[in-house]
Structures are given as C-alpha cells and as structure tokens.
Motif scaffolding. Structure first.
Motif, PDB file in Angstrom:
ATOM      1  N   GLU A 210      48.454  26.462  35.675  1.00  7.61           N
ATOM      2  CA  GLU A 210      47.032  26.385  36.008  1.00  7.61           C
ATOM      3  C   GLU A 210      46.678  27.230  37.238  1.00  7.61           C
ATOM      4  O   GLU A 210      45.768  26.926  37.984  1.00  7.61           O
ATOM      5  CB  GLU A 210      46.606  24.919  36.232  1.00  7.61           C
ATOM      6  CG  GLU A 210      46.743  24.072  34.974  1.00  7.61           C
ATOM      7  CD  GLU A 210      46.184  22.668  35.160  1.00  7.61           C
ATOM      8  OE1 GLU A 210      45.759  22.356  36.296  1.00  7.61           O
ATOM      9  OE2 GLU A 210      46.162  21.901  34.175  1.00  7.61           O
ATOM     10  N   GLU A 211      47.438  28.295  37.422  1.00  6.31           N
ATOM     11  CA  GLU A 211      47.117  29.289  38.452  1.00  6.31           C
ATOM     12  C   GLU A 211      46.377  30.429  37.744  1.00  6.31           C
ATOM     13  O   GLU A 211      46.919  31.505  37.507  1.00  6.31           O
ATOM     14  CB  GLU A 211      48.396  29.775  39.128  1.00  6.31           C
ATOM     15  CG  GLU A 211      49.134  28.696  39.881  1.00  6.31           C
ATOM     16  CD  GLU A 211      50.437  29.192  40.503  1.00  6.31           C
ATOM     17  OE1 GLU A 211      50.802  30.380  40.250  1.00  6.31           O
ATOM     18  OE2 GLU A 211      51.083  28.433  41.244  1.00  6.31           O
ATOM     19  N   PHE A 212      45.112  30.170  37.405  1.00  7.79           N
ATOM     20  CA  PHE A 212      44.382  31.068  36.522  1.00  7.79           C
ATOM     21  C   PHE A 212      44.076  32.421  37.176  1.00  7.79           C
ATOM     22  O   PHE A 212      44.101  33.454  36.505  1.00  7.79           O
ATOM     23  CB  PHE A 212      43.086  30.389  36.058  1.00  7.79           C
ATOM     24  CG  PHE A 212      43.324  29.105  35.329  1.00  7.79           C
ATOM     25  CD1 PHE A 212      44.077  29.089  34.172  1.00  7.79           C
ATOM     26  CD2 PHE A 212      42.810  27.899  35.799  1.00  7.79           C
ATOM     27  CE1 PHE A 212      44.306  27.907  33.474  1.00  7.79           C
ATOM     28  CE2 PHE A 212      43.040  26.715  35.114  1.00  7.79           C
ATOM     29  CZ  PHE A 212      43.783  26.715  33.950  1.00  7.79           C
ATOM     30  N   ASP A 213      43.778  32.418  38.455  1.00  4.28           N
ATOM     31  CA  ASP A 213      43.526  33.701  39.133  1.00  4.28           C
ATOM     32  C   ASP A 213      44.784  34.581  39.119  1.00  4.28           C
ATOM     33  O   ASP A 213      44.706  35.793  38.908  1.00  4.28           O
ATOM     34  CB  ASP A 213      43.082  33.458  40.574  1.00  4.28           C
ATOM     35  CG  ASP A 213      41.706  32.820  40.644  1.00  4.28           C
ATOM     36  OD1 ASP A 213      40.919  33.022  39.689  1.00  4.28           O
ATOM     37  OD2 ASP A 213      41.410  32.115  41.639  1.00  4.28           O
ATOM     38  N   LYS A 214      45.914  33.939  39.361  1.00  8.18           N
ATOM     39  CA  LYS A 214      47.183  34.667  39.313  1.00  8.18           C
ATOM     40  C   LYS A 214      47.466  35.168  37.902  1.00  8.18           C
ATOM     41  O   LYS A 214      47.956  36.290  37.708  1.00  8.18           O
ATOM     42  CB  LYS A 214      48.309  33.732  39.773  1.00  8.18           C
ATOM     43  CG  LYS A 214      49.633  34.408  40.021  1.00  8.18           C
ATOM     44  CD  LYS A 214      50.633  33.407  40.587  1.00  8.18           C
ATOM     45  CE  LYS A 214      51.983  34.072  40.850  1.00  8.18           C
ATOM     46  NZ  LYS A 214      52.952  33.090  41.397  1.00  8.18           N
ATOM     47  N   SER A 215      47.115  34.350  36.921  1.00  6.99           N
ATOM     48  CA  SER A 215      47.299  34.739  35.523  1.00  6.99           C
ATOM     49  C   SER A 215      46.458  35.970  35.188  1.00  6.99           C
ATOM     50  O   SER A 215      46.944  36.924  34.573  1.00  6.99           O
ATOM     51  CB  SER A 215      46.918  33.581  34.607  1.00  6.99           C
ATOM     52  OG  SER A 215      46.991  33.973  33.256  1.00  6.99           O
ATOM     53  N   LEU A 216      45.180  35.962  35.604  1.00  6.51           N
ATOM     54  CA  LEU A 216      44.314  37.125  35.358  1.00  6.51           C
ATOM     55  C   LEU A 216      44.843  38.367  36.085  1.00  6.51           C
ATOM     56  O   LEU A 216      44.733  39.495  35.571  1.00  6.51           O
ATOM     57  CB  LEU A 216      42.885  36.820  35.809  1.00  6.51           C
ATOM     58  CG  LEU A 216      42.088  35.868  34.917  1.00  6.51           C
ATOM     59  CD1 LEU A 216      40.753  35.523  35.566  1.00  6.51           C
ATOM     60  CD2 LEU A 216      41.859  36.495  33.544  1.00  6.51           C
ATOM     61  N   HIS A 217      45.421  38.169  37.258  1.00  9.41           N
ATOM     62  CA  HIS A 217      45.989  39.294  38.006  1.00  9.41           C
ATOM     63  C   HIS A 217      47.104  39.959  37.182  1.00  9.41           C
ATOM     64  O   HIS A 217      47.162  41.205  37.085  1.00  9.41           O
ATOM     65  CB  HIS A 217      46.541  38.798  39.339  1.00  9.41           C
ATOM     66  CG  HIS A 217      47.393  39.816  40.044  1.00  9.41           C
ATOM     67  ND1 HIS A 217      46.864  40.946  40.652  1.00  9.41           N
ATOM     68  CD2 HIS A 217      48.753  39.873  40.231  1.00  9.41           C
ATOM     69  CE1 HIS A 217      47.851  41.661  41.164  1.00  9.41           C
ATOM     70  NE2 HIS A 217      48.993  41.017  40.937  1.00  9.41           N
ATOM     71  N   TYR A 218      47.975  39.145  36.590  1.00  6.20           N
ATOM     72  CA  TYR A 218      49.065  39.708  35.795  1.00  6.20           C
ATOM     73  C   TYR A 218      48.535  40.397  34.535  1.00  6.20           C
ATOM     74  O   TYR A 218      49.052  41.439  34.120  1.00  6.20           O
ATOM     75  CB  TYR A 218      50.063  38.617  35.417  1.00  6.20           C
ATOM     76  CG  TYR A 218      50.900  38.145  36.588  1.00  6.20           C
ATOM     77  CD1 TYR A 218      51.491  39.054  37.453  1.00  6.20           C
ATOM     78  CD2 TYR A 218      51.091  36.779  36.819  1.00  6.20           C
ATOM     79  CE1 TYR A 218      52.254  38.617  38.535  1.00  6.20           C
ATOM     80  CE2 TYR A 218      51.857  36.340  37.894  1.00  6.20           C
ATOM     81  CZ  TYR A 218      52.427  37.265  38.751  1.00  6.20           C
ATOM     82  OH  TYR A 218      53.185  36.829  39.811  1.00  6.20           O
ATOM     83  N   TYR A 219      47.492  39.822  33.927  1.00  4.35           N
ATOM     84  CA  TYR A 219      46.911  40.459  32.745  1.00  4.35           C
ATOM     85  C   TYR A 219      46.249  41.787  33.104  1.00  4.35           C
ATOM     86  O   TYR A 219      46.286  42.753  32.317  1.00  4.35           O
ATOM     87  CB  TYR A 219      45.899  39.530  32.076  1.00  4.35           C
ATOM     88  CG  TYR A 219      46.536  38.372  31.342  1.00  4.35           C
ATOM     89  CD1 TYR A 219      47.629  38.570  30.523  1.00  4.35           C
ATOM     90  CD2 TYR A 219      46.053  37.083  31.476  1.00  4.35           C
ATOM     91  CE1 TYR A 219      48.223  37.510  29.846  1.00  4.35           C
ATOM     92  CE2 TYR A 219      46.641  36.016  30.820  1.00  4.35           C
ATOM     93  CZ  TYR A 219      47.735  36.238  30.006  1.00  4.35           C
ATOM     94  OH  TYR A 219      48.319  35.197  29.345  1.00  4.35           O
ATOM     95  N   ASN A 220      45.642  41.844  34.268  1.00  2.00           N
ATOM     96  CA  ASN A 220      45.067  43.134  34.708  1.00  2.00           C
ATOM     97  C   ASN A 220      46.163  44.172  34.958  1.00  2.00           C
ATOM     98  O   ASN A 220      45.987  45.352  34.644  1.00  2.00           O
ATOM     99  CB  ASN A 220      44.245  42.920  35.987  1.00  2.00           C
ATOM    100  CG  ASN A 220      42.930  42.205  35.721  1.00  2.00           C
ATOM    101  OD1 ASN A 220      42.351  42.355  34.645  1.00  2.00           O
ATOM    102  ND2 ASN A 220      42.462  41.423  36.678  1.00  2.00           N
TER     103      ASN A 220
END
Length: 679
Positions: A210-220
């Motif tokens: 549930e570290e969604f910002d970190k998840s979006l960072h990796y997807y970027n």
C-alpha cells in the motif's frame, strides 16, 4: 578327414579391415540424417494443437535419434530442448526422466553453464506446480552456476525469477533486494526489457504494501524504458493498465478512468492483443462502478469475461466474475452477485489461486449476509495457512540468501586471493625476465665492448701498417725526387755540356771519322732526351700520389650515388690544404665519409647528395648534405657506426655534429684543426 583353407583367415581379416575403414564414413553420413530427424520430430512435439500423448510420442522419437550420439555439449543442448517441451505436458513422468538424464550429462561434462541450465529446467517445472520452495532452491543453484560460467545475463534472470517467487510468498523485502541486484546486472548488460519487468514487479510489491506513490514511481521508471522496445506500443498499454489499477486502489477513480480510456483508444493494437484488451475494458468498467456510472458497465464486463474465457485465462476470468459480483452487489442484485462470486471461488479453488480465493470469500461474506460468518472463518483459515506457508518459505529463502551471501563472499575472497597470487606470480616472473634481460644485455654489452676493442686493435694495427707503408712510400717518393733531381740537374746538364762542347769542337779528318762523330752526337742527344723524360715521369708519379686522396673521395661519392641512384656534387675549394694532411688523417676522413654515404643510401631516401670541403682560418670543414627524409637526432639510438665516426673525429682533435630536419634533409659536419693534422 579335415580340409584346410589357408587363405580363409586372410579373407576374413581383410573384410574386417574394410568394415572398420568404412564404418566412420557411415557414422559421419548418418549424423546429418540424425540431426534432421531430431529437429523434425521436436518441431512436431511443440505443436499445441496435438494431443499430449502424441506430443510425448514425438518427443521420444526425437530422443531416440540422439540417444546413441556422443555425450558432448551438442547432445546436452538437444536434451535441454526436449526437457523444455516435456515440462508443459500433463504427464510429468517423461519430464522427470529426461530432465534427470540432462542433469547427469551436465555433471559428467562438468560445464557450469549446462549445470545452470539443468537446474533452470527443474526450477521452471516446480514453479509451474507452485512448489515455490523447491523452485527457489533450483533457481539459486542455477544462479551460482551461471555466475561461475561468467554469464551475467542468465544470472540476472535467475535472480529475477527468485524475486518473483519471493513476491508470490509475500517476502517483499527479499524480493526488492533481489530486484535491485537484477536491475544493476541488466543495466550493465544493456537489457532494457528485463529492467522494465523488474520495475513492474517492484511496482506490484509496493502496491501490495500500500505504498502507492512508490508504486507509481516504479511504473514511471518502467515507462521510461518502453521507447527502446521494438513492440513499444503493447508495453505502453500494459504500463497504462498498471498505473490505472494503482490510481483505482488510491481511490482516485477519475484519474484511473482517464488512464484506462486513453489506453482503450489504441484499437488496432488491442485487436492484436485480446487479453490486454479484456483487462483494460474490465478494469475501466470496474472503475466506473465506483464512480456510480453504471450505464453499459454490465455489457463491457460480460464482453471482457467471454473474451478471457475463450483465451483460457483462468486468473483473468476469475477477476471478471469478481468484478461482476461487485457490480451486482452495487445495484442490489445480490443473488446474481453471489452466483458470480461462488463461481469465482470454485474456479480459484480448482487452480489453487489462493489470493483470488480470499477475494471471493471476502465478497461472499459481504453479499451473502446469512452465511457471512462461515465465509469469514474459511477466509481466516486459508489466510492463516497461507501466512504459515509464506512464513516458512520466507525463513527458507532467508537461509538460502544467507548461504548465497556467504558463497559470494567466499568467492570474492578466493578471487582476491587468486588475484594476489597472480599479481605476485606475474611480478616475480616480470622481475625474473627483467633480470634475465639485464644479464643478457650486459652480456651483449660485453660482447660489443670486446668487439669494439678488437676492432680498435685491428684498426690500430692497420693504421700502424699504413703508417709504415706511408713512411715507405714517403721514402720512395723522396728517393724518386732525389733521382729525378740528380738526373735533371746533374747528369742531363753534364751530358748537355759534353754534347755542346763536342758539337762546337773543330773536327777534321777522314770522311768516315766525320760520319762516326755525327752518329755519336746523335746518340748522345737521344740519351739526354731519354734521361729528361725519365726525370719528368718520376715527378709525375709523385704528383699523382699526392692527388689520390681527393680522387678517392670523388670515387666513393660516385659509387654510392650510383648505388642509391642519387645526384652528386663534389666541391673542394682549396685542395692544396687538404693534400697537406697526414696520411692517417686522410684515412680517418675517408672512413668517416664512407660511413656517412652508406647511411644516406640505406636510410635517407634522398635524391641528391653533396660534399663540400673548405678551410676557414686554421680549421678545415667537411660537410656532407642530403635532401632525404631527415630524422630527430635526439631520438635516434647511437649505433656502432655513429660511435666510430665520433671516435675518428676525436682522433683528429676535431668535432662531429649532425643537423637534420624532418622532410628537408640532413647535414653532417666535421671540423678538424689544420695545423695539428698536416704532415
């Protein structure tokens, strides 16, 4: 009575020799045929349209084509191909047998790359059966062997597979460590597609935590790698789907809908990727449910479900049913929602998809109120068993990683130890070689010194002989001059006086006496003429020997110019001064000029050469100039010839110098004091 055939044994022996001679030719001729049969039946076994029994039969025929071949890397490569196909067959017995044979062959060959591949086959097999522990062990062993084989790319792939298993068992920290190691390897290997997959898994793991910002960072980070792909549009749509799901979990439904809508506009690409199309369509519809936009949602969800069912995507079909169950729950049709949730639970139970099973139980507990408690109890029991299994596997993976870390540390220690041994060995070898070369050079120097001393001794003896010869020739010359003077000044004068007195004296007498008198006078005149001519010849001989030094230099210049095809110029402004040099000085100058001319012909690549000889005050100058390629005098190694020229110049109490310019030419200048070198 027994009859013997003395030639029978010879015929049998001869036939046996012929068979042994032609047998290798037959084997060689069969090799391409065996290879063709193997490839033919392997290709048939790979056809998914055939039944598993038929595919297995083709695999066995392909194996029989190589069974008797030599145990080498080629045979292992073919067995590995058979193992890859056998892994996907329902009956695993043939896979186990052929994989064991491949493992044994890899061990016999002692090839780390083959051993890594053999463990990779087992790891993939156990991963398909969701035996994560055994799969992880084999991937770890394969990683070690590929590392030993210096195959960084395959080592990285093994780490990626281990990270995937760690993610599946909720060892997210361990997976993150492995993935960053993978990324480093793939960056060095320039494998952007593998880096993309690593960042995707990192994004999924961050989402699970549930570290969604970190998840979006990796997807970027993953999206930045997509433009380098050949099929970049597919991966772009896949990345958009991942981002949309993250926004949905962050409850930013409007953003999620926008991302899914953007991805669904690529109709042509989605027509070629129906699984991706179904995923995007279902996720968008699921997002619209949370936004309260329920128009046409059911139609899109059902279309996506049918598409996934037709493709045989079990996990996707389960998700479609769970989304439909949630949709019906939102609109109040709980019976329909429960039906789809139960269908999803049944499919997940059959395929051992525990995470989907838990989601189905949560949804049933929310929809089927009378049976909420049983569903929750079942959910808790499954969750406990999963947590226990994952905890056990995490402990096992931690132990494996610890052992691997120790293995890596030991390898690094051994590598450093071997490196130091190599450095010390190379250093000792280098020092030994240098000492040997130094000894060899000193030996050569001693030989050169001895040769030089011997040459100097020979030269001194030669000069001594020349000096003796010079003294002899000088005595002869002086004797010739003395005789010439005596003949010319004394004898010829007296003969002339006698003839003149005789001629003027009054003679009378008989006719015979007069005739005899005239005859004697003629004879006397003839004798006078011969003595005068002899005197002149003696003087001419002396003069010729005095001029021979300059002629010798001219002859040397002409000979060397002819050999080197050069234009030559010889100029001596005051020959009388040069003729006064001692014989030893002339010999030394002649040897210096000869060495200079030899070097010009061999090295200068000149077109013209000139010798200029002149005197200024008490110094004689001899300059030899060429228009050759020139050289850098400071960088030229001073050989024996140059040292000899310098030594001869020093014997004359003179100086030897060289002026050279690249591309223009070279001038050698010799200066000797005049008074110190004259006779």
């Amino acid at each position: 009575m027994i009859t013997y055939y003395p030639y029978g044994r010879r015929e049998i022996t001869f036939a046996l020799m012929l068979w042994l001679y032609f047998m290798p030719i037959g084997i060689t001729a069969q090799t391409p045929h065996l290879h063709q049969n193997f490839e033919k039946y392997l290709l048939k076994a790979q056809q998914d349209s055939l039944s598993p029994i038929t595919r297995e039969r083709y695999l066995k025929i392909a194996y029989s084509a190589i069974r008797s071949t030599r145990a080498d890397s080629v045979k292992y490569s073919r067995i590995s191909k058979l193992v890859e196909v056998a892994e996907h067959l329902p009956d695993t017995s043939y896979f186990i047998r052929i994989a064991a044979e491949g493992m044994q062959l890899a061990k016999d060959l002692e090839n780390p790359a083959h051993l890594g591949d053999a463990h990779w086959n087992y790891a993939s097999y156990y991963l398909r059966g969701k035996e994560y522990g055994r799969s992880y062990e084999h991937y770890n062993r394969a990683y070690k062997y590929f590392t030993a084989a210096k195959n960084d790319y395959y080592s990285g792939k093994m780490l990626y597979n281990m990270a995937y298993i760690a993610s599946e068992t909720h060892d997210l920290t361990g997976a993150e460590i492995l993935l960053f190691r993978c990324i480093k390897i793939f960056e060095q290997a320039k494998k952007p597609r593998q880096q993309y997959r690593c960042y995707n898994v990192l994004g999924n793991n961050a989402d699970d935590m549930e570290e969604f910002d970190k998840s979006l960072h990796y997807y970027n980070k993953a999206s930045q790698l997509i433009p380098s792909f050949k099929d970049s549009l597919y991966y772009k749509l896949e990345n958009l789907n991942n981002q949309g799901v993250r926004f949905h979990k962050m409850r930013n439904y409007e953003k999620a809908e926008s991302v899914f809508t953007t991805a669904l506009t690529y109709v042509n690409e989605l027509s070629r990727s129906p699984a991706l199309h179904a995923m995007l369509l279902d996720n968008k519809a699921h997002c619209l449910v949370f936004l309260g936009k329920l128009d046409d949602v059911e139609q899109d969800m059902r279309f996506a479900m049918r598409l996934r069912d037709s493709l045989g995507e079990t996990a996707g079909s389960i998700m479609s049913r769970l989304h439909l169950a949630n949709y019906y729950g939102k609109i109040g049709d709980t019976l329909e929602g429960i039906a789809y949730a139960k269908e999803a639970l049944e499919m997940a139970s059959g395929k051992e998809l525990t995470h989907h099973k838990l989601e189905a139980l949560e949804l049933l507990a929310a929809l089927d109120r009378p049976n909420t408690i049983p569903y929750l109890r079942q959910h808790i029991e499954i969750d406990k068993s999963i947590n226990a299994r994952d905890r056990k596997l995490r402990n096992k993976f931690t132990a494996i990683r610890y052992e691997t870390a120790k293995y890596i540390a030991e390898n690094e220690r051994l590598f450093r130890q071997r490196l130091w041994i190599i450095i010390v060995g190379v250093s000792i070898s280098a020092i030994s070689i240098l000492l040997y070369l130094n000894k060899l050079q000193r030996s050569k120097n001693r030989e050169l010194l001895f040769e030089r001393e011997q040459q100097q001794y020979d030269e001194d003896m030669y000069l001594m002989a020349l000096t003796q010869k010079t003294n002899l020739e000088k005595g002869r010359t002086e004797e010739r001059q003395r005789i010439s003077k005596e003949l010319h000044d004394h004898i010829v004068s007296r003969l002339f006086t006698l003839r003149f007195q005789w001629q003027t004296a009054p003679v009378g007498g008989e006719k015979e006496m007069l005739s005899l008198n005239r005859k004697n006078l003629n004879l006397l005149e003839q004798l006078e003429s011969e003595i005068r001519n002899l005197s002149h010849k003696l003087r001419s001989i002396v003069y010729t020997e005095e001029e021979r030094f300059l002629d010798t230099l001219k002859t040397l210049l002409a000979e060397k110019s002819e050999i080197g095809r050069l234009t030559s110029v010889f100029e001596c402004k005051n020959p009388a001064d040069w003729q006064q040099l001692s014989y030893v000085s002339k010999i030394n100058l002649q040897r210096i000029v000869e060495e200079i001319l030899q070097n010009v012909v061999k090295h200068a690549r000149a077109h013209k050469i000139s010798i200029l000889m002149y005197r200024e005050l008490d110094t004689l100058y001899l300059n030899v100039t060429d228009d050759g390629k020139g050289f850098k005098y400071a960088r030229v190694k001073r050989g024996l010839g140059m040292k000899n020229m310098e030594a001869r110049s020093q014997k004359l109490n003179g100086t030897f110098s060289i002026q050279s310019t690249i591309g223009i030419g070279t001038t050698v200048m010799i200066r000797i004091p005049f008074k110190l070198n004259i006779q």
